[in-house]
Design a protein around this motif. Sequence first.
Motif, PDB file in Angstrom:
ATOM      1  N   LYS B  14      16.091   0.058 -10.974  1.00  0.00           N
ATOM      2  CA  LYS B  14      17.342   0.292 -10.405  1.00  0.00           C
ATOM      3  C   LYS B  14      18.118  -0.743 -11.298  1.00  0.00           C
ATOM      4  O   LYS B  14      17.705  -1.885 -11.782  1.00  0.00           O
ATOM      5  N   SER B  15      19.439  -0.361 -11.570  1.00  0.00           N
ATOM      6  CA  SER B  15      20.367  -1.400 -12.359  1.00  0.00           C
ATOM      7  C   SER B  15      21.777  -1.067 -11.433  1.00  0.00           C
ATOM      8  O   SER B  15      21.888  -0.196 -11.077  1.00  0.00           O
ATOM      9  N   PHE B  16      22.583  -1.934 -11.884  1.00  0.00           N
ATOM     10  CA  PHE B  16      23.831  -2.147 -11.497  1.00  0.00           C
ATOM     11  C   PHE B  16      24.739  -1.945 -12.801  1.00  0.00           C
ATOM     12  O   PHE B  16      24.562  -2.935 -13.710  1.00  0.00           O
ATOM     13  N   VAL B  17      25.703  -1.252 -12.604  1.00  0.00           N
ATOM     14  CA  VAL B  17      26.727  -1.244 -13.782  1.00  0.00           C
ATOM     15  C   VAL B  17      27.881  -1.764 -13.019  1.00  0.00           C
ATOM     16  O   VAL B  17      28.485  -1.366 -12.052  1.00  0.00           O
ATOM     17  N   VAL B  27      19.971  -5.284 -14.707  1.00  0.00           N
ATOM     18  CA  VAL B  27      18.700  -4.725 -14.077  1.00  0.00           C
ATOM     19  C   VAL B  27      18.279  -5.546 -13.062  1.00  0.00           C
ATOM     20  O   VAL B  27      18.062  -6.868 -12.939  1.00  0.00           O
ATOM     21  N   ALA B  28      18.101  -4.561 -11.887  1.00  0.00           N
ATOM     22  CA  ALA B  28      17.733  -5.156 -10.673  1.00  0.00           C
ATOM     23  C   ALA B  28      15.904  -5.313 -10.688  1.00  0.00           C
ATOM     24  O   ALA B  28      15.157  -6.346 -10.804  1.00  0.00           O
ATOM     25  N   PHE B  29      15.344  -4.188 -11.250  1.00  0.00           N
ATOM     26  CA  PHE B  29      14.021  -4.196 -11.521  1.00  0.00           C
ATOM     27  C   PHE B  29      13.565  -2.986 -12.323  1.00  0.00           C
ATOM     28  O   PHE B  29      14.598  -2.081 -12.214  1.00  0.00           O
ATOM     29  N   ALA B  30      12.596  -2.927 -12.924  1.00  0.00           N
ATOM     30  CA  ALA B  30      12.170  -1.807 -13.686  1.00  0.00           C
ATOM     31  C   ALA B  30      11.013  -1.496 -13.514  1.00  0.00           C
ATOM     32  O   ALA B  30       9.785  -2.275 -13.470  1.00  0.00           O
ATOM     33  N   ASP B  31      10.371  -0.009 -13.656  1.00  0.00           N
ATOM     34  CA  ASP B  31       9.037   0.334 -13.674  1.00  0.00           C
ATOM     35  C   ASP B  31       8.180  -0.086 -12.662  1.00  0.00           C
ATOM     36  O   ASP B  31       6.911  -0.702 -12.883  1.00  0.00           O
ATOM     37  N   ILE B  32       8.757   0.155 -11.412  1.00  0.00           N
ATOM     38  CA  ILE B  32       7.982  -0.332 -10.261  1.00  0.00           C
ATOM     39  C   ILE B  32       7.003   0.641  -9.793  1.00  0.00           C
ATOM     40  O   ILE B  32       7.279   1.565  -9.406  1.00  0.00           O
ATOM     41  N   ASN B  33       5.516   0.162  -9.596  1.00  0.00           N
ATOM     42  CA  ASN B  33       4.612   1.226  -9.170  1.00  0.00           C
ATOM     43  C   ASN B  33       3.742   0.618  -8.096  1.00  0.00           C
ATOM     44  O   ASN B  33       3.107  -0.630  -8.320  1.00  0.00           O
ATOM     45  N   PHE B  34       3.649   1.011  -6.767  1.00  0.00           N
ATOM     46  CA  PHE B  34       2.681   0.587  -6.027  1.00  0.00           C
ATOM     47  C   PHE B  34       2.279   1.484  -4.798  1.00  0.00           C
ATOM     48  O   PHE B  34       3.275   2.334  -4.619  1.00  0.00           O
ATOM     49  N   THR B  35       1.202   1.586  -4.000  1.00  0.00           N
ATOM     50  CA  THR B  35       1.240   2.364  -3.007  1.00  0.00           C
ATOM     51  C   THR B  35       0.697   1.289  -1.714  1.00  0.00           C
ATOM     52  O   THR B  35       0.371   0.513  -1.869  1.00  0.00           O
ATOM     53  N   LEU B  36       0.969   1.960  -0.868  1.00  0.00           N
ATOM     54  CA  LEU B  36       0.582   1.231   0.700  1.00  0.00           C
ATOM     55  C   LEU B  36       0.055   2.159   1.704  1.00  0.00           C
ATOM     56  O   LEU B  36       0.586   3.312   1.854  1.00  0.00           O
ATOM     57  N   SER B  37      -1.072   1.988   2.585  1.00  0.00           N
ATOM     58  CA  SER B  37      -1.749   2.646   3.259  1.00  0.00           C
ATOM     59  C   SER B  37      -1.178   2.272   4.645  1.00  0.00           C
ATOM     60  O   SER B  37      -0.780   1.235   5.069  1.00  0.00           O
ATOM     61  N   ALA B  38      -1.465   3.180   5.776  1.00  0.00           N
ATOM     62  CA  ALA B  38      -1.153   2.816   7.038  1.00  0.00           C
ATOM     63  C   ALA B  38      -2.065   1.589   7.513  1.00  0.00           C
ATOM     64  O   ALA B  38      -3.230   1.288   7.139  1.00  0.00           O
ATOM     65  N   GLY B  39      -1.293   0.445   8.382  1.00  0.00           N
ATOM     66  CA  GLY B  39      -1.882  -0.724   8.697  1.00  0.00           C
ATOM     67  C   GLY B  39      -1.972  -1.861   7.727  1.00  0.00           C
ATOM     68  O   GLY B  39      -2.760  -2.520   7.875  1.00  0.00           O
ATOM     69  N   GLU B  40      -1.580  -1.415   6.422  1.00  0.00           N
ATOM     70  CA  GLU B  40      -1.717  -2.586   5.403  1.00  0.00           C
ATOM     71  C   GLU B  40      -0.363  -3.126   5.285  1.00  0.00           C
ATOM     72  O   GLU B  40       0.771  -2.551   5.519  1.00  0.00           O
ATOM     73  N   HIS B  41      -0.483  -4.301   4.898  1.00  0.00           N
ATOM     74  CA  HIS B  41       0.991  -5.274   4.940  1.00  0.00           C
ATOM     75  C   HIS B  41       0.899  -5.813   3.597  1.00  0.00           C
ATOM     76  O   HIS B  41       0.100  -6.618   3.011  1.00  0.00           O
ATOM     77  N   VAL B  42       1.944  -5.482   2.535  1.00  0.00           N
ATOM     78  CA  VAL B  42       1.972  -5.902   1.277  1.00  0.00           C
ATOM     79  C   VAL B  42       3.341  -6.682   1.249  1.00  0.00           C
ATOM     80  O   VAL B  42       4.364  -6.434   1.799  1.00  0.00           O
ATOM     81  N   ALA B  43       2.925  -7.963   0.677  1.00  0.00           N
ATOM     82  CA  ALA B  43       4.139  -9.067   0.461  1.00  0.00           C
ATOM     83  C   ALA B  43       4.662  -9.032  -0.633  1.00  0.00           C
ATOM     84  O   ALA B  43       3.841  -8.802  -1.834  1.00  0.00           O
TER      85      ALA B  43
END
Lengths: 294, 251
Positions: B14-17, B27-43
């Motif tokens: 994501k970037s803003f022009v 650039v807000a962020f680049a190349d973000i990859n992650f997964t999340l399962s039910a009942g999981e809490h990612v901070a």
Amino acid sequence: MTNDVEYGRYPVARLAVPEWMLKVERLGRVYGPYDDTVIASTGPEIGSSKSAVNGAVVAAWDVSFEVAAGEALGLVGESGSGKTTVLRCLAGDVAPSCGEARLRTTEGDVSMFDLDSSARRRLRIDTLAVVYQDPAEGLKMNISAGGNIAEPLTAAGWRNFGKIRDRASELLTRTEVPINRMDDLVRSFSGGMKQRVQIAKALANSPSVVLFDEPTTGLDASVAAGVLDLIRSLLEEHRIAAIVVSHDFSVIEMLTSRCLVMQHGRVVENALTDQLLEDPHHPYTQRLVAAARA
Amino acid sequence: MRREPVLDVRRLNKSFVLHAVSDRTVVAFADINFTLSAGEHVALAGMSGAGKSSLLKSIYRTYRPDSGEVWLQIHAGEYVDMCSLTDAEVAAIRGHEIGYVSQFLRSEPRRGALEIVARSARQRGMTDHDAREAAAAALHRVGIEERLWDVYASVLSGGEKQRVNLAAGTVHPPRLLLLDEPLSALDPENRERALTLIASLTHRGVAVVSIFHDLEAIQRLASRVLVLEKGRLVAERSPDELDERLTSAAR
């Protein structure tokens, strides 16, 4: 239900999205003779809706969108951007130069621009209503509030005087107009009250589509707030497909979930309303949002 | 066997022009990859400006990502990519599946707390009557007294607004809950209540992505921590190996 094609690693769910009630395709309205060269000589890149080739004004061009029942779509832009032209073409007040507008009715899909004038009037009576910025456009000032509301009812075939009065008082109650003003001339009403009567009249035959053209512009802030709240709750109660034309982002934010942004007769951006406000892409939208936030 | 994720974020950018500043790209962020399962809490952790809020808003699609995919499970074994849906589809998915709780109540003008929360419940598919009951229960859970339920939310205190927001986001447990500093204005007692509420949702299978400005909340609630730095995902930590500098409290 799953799509046949697997997209990536995951089976793709098919979503149930409400079907359109009004579908507009490539709507255009040009004042003056035009061809491709004339059209190409106008628009946001050129910075004008008036052609330098022959002076024709391309008030709206290539405007397409859909609205579903229970949804409100915003048309945003400065004055002269073409948003009111689009609304007036749909209302039947202005003849479009090209394009199509299809309306879903109980008797099937209707191509609005192909209808003759009597069928078009009929549509305005029972299916598609308009609330204008200026109450004088939607109401007869020298007739009572009740009489104004009776007009679309009798046009739709209501004959029983008592039933018409009952319906009128029901609508006035709903739009918070004191019933004891029912027989007063609309001319004697305040601006906000006139707008409420106009809304009551628009709802008389329970239309499936309502077009709002700057419905609160020109009203005092507190009066405008009351009218906005009324529109908001009406849109929630009835599964109306609504189009809201406004230059005011606070109105758009409160009433709509999706928007088209128009500039110089063209749609320059369309998105969910929160996206337009928080992540506007087009230079013009960025300017509008920055101005509204200042 | 690995459980099917509720959320799978892939190569998200994501970037803003900024057209007003000679088309500058931020650039807000680049190349973000992650997964999340039910009942999981990612901070999400990282300095202010690292891209945490932008990432949450891009998952919710308030921001429109430049590229990448955000796969969200909406039925058992069936997914949608939030990035390739139409606007109307995004609107439908948001209401039904995702709770988004921001730091500030984007309080609609002239609406009471009960109405705000009940609306959110209706969007999740509840009937009018059930929605009002669920809203009342949700407001009780976050400790908003009944006498405040019909007061316009815009005149409530910062902490009350935040709790109304939390009630709206959690009124009917969503599949995915996005929390952007939902406790920042709460006093200790209400903070404790909110922490308990969020923990119980995770326990019931809600997948959570959060931003907290204090380490204690992360350590009590999160199962994993993703560390962002200048828009990049630079590390994954367990909550107890996190240190203060990586929370936005460092602002």
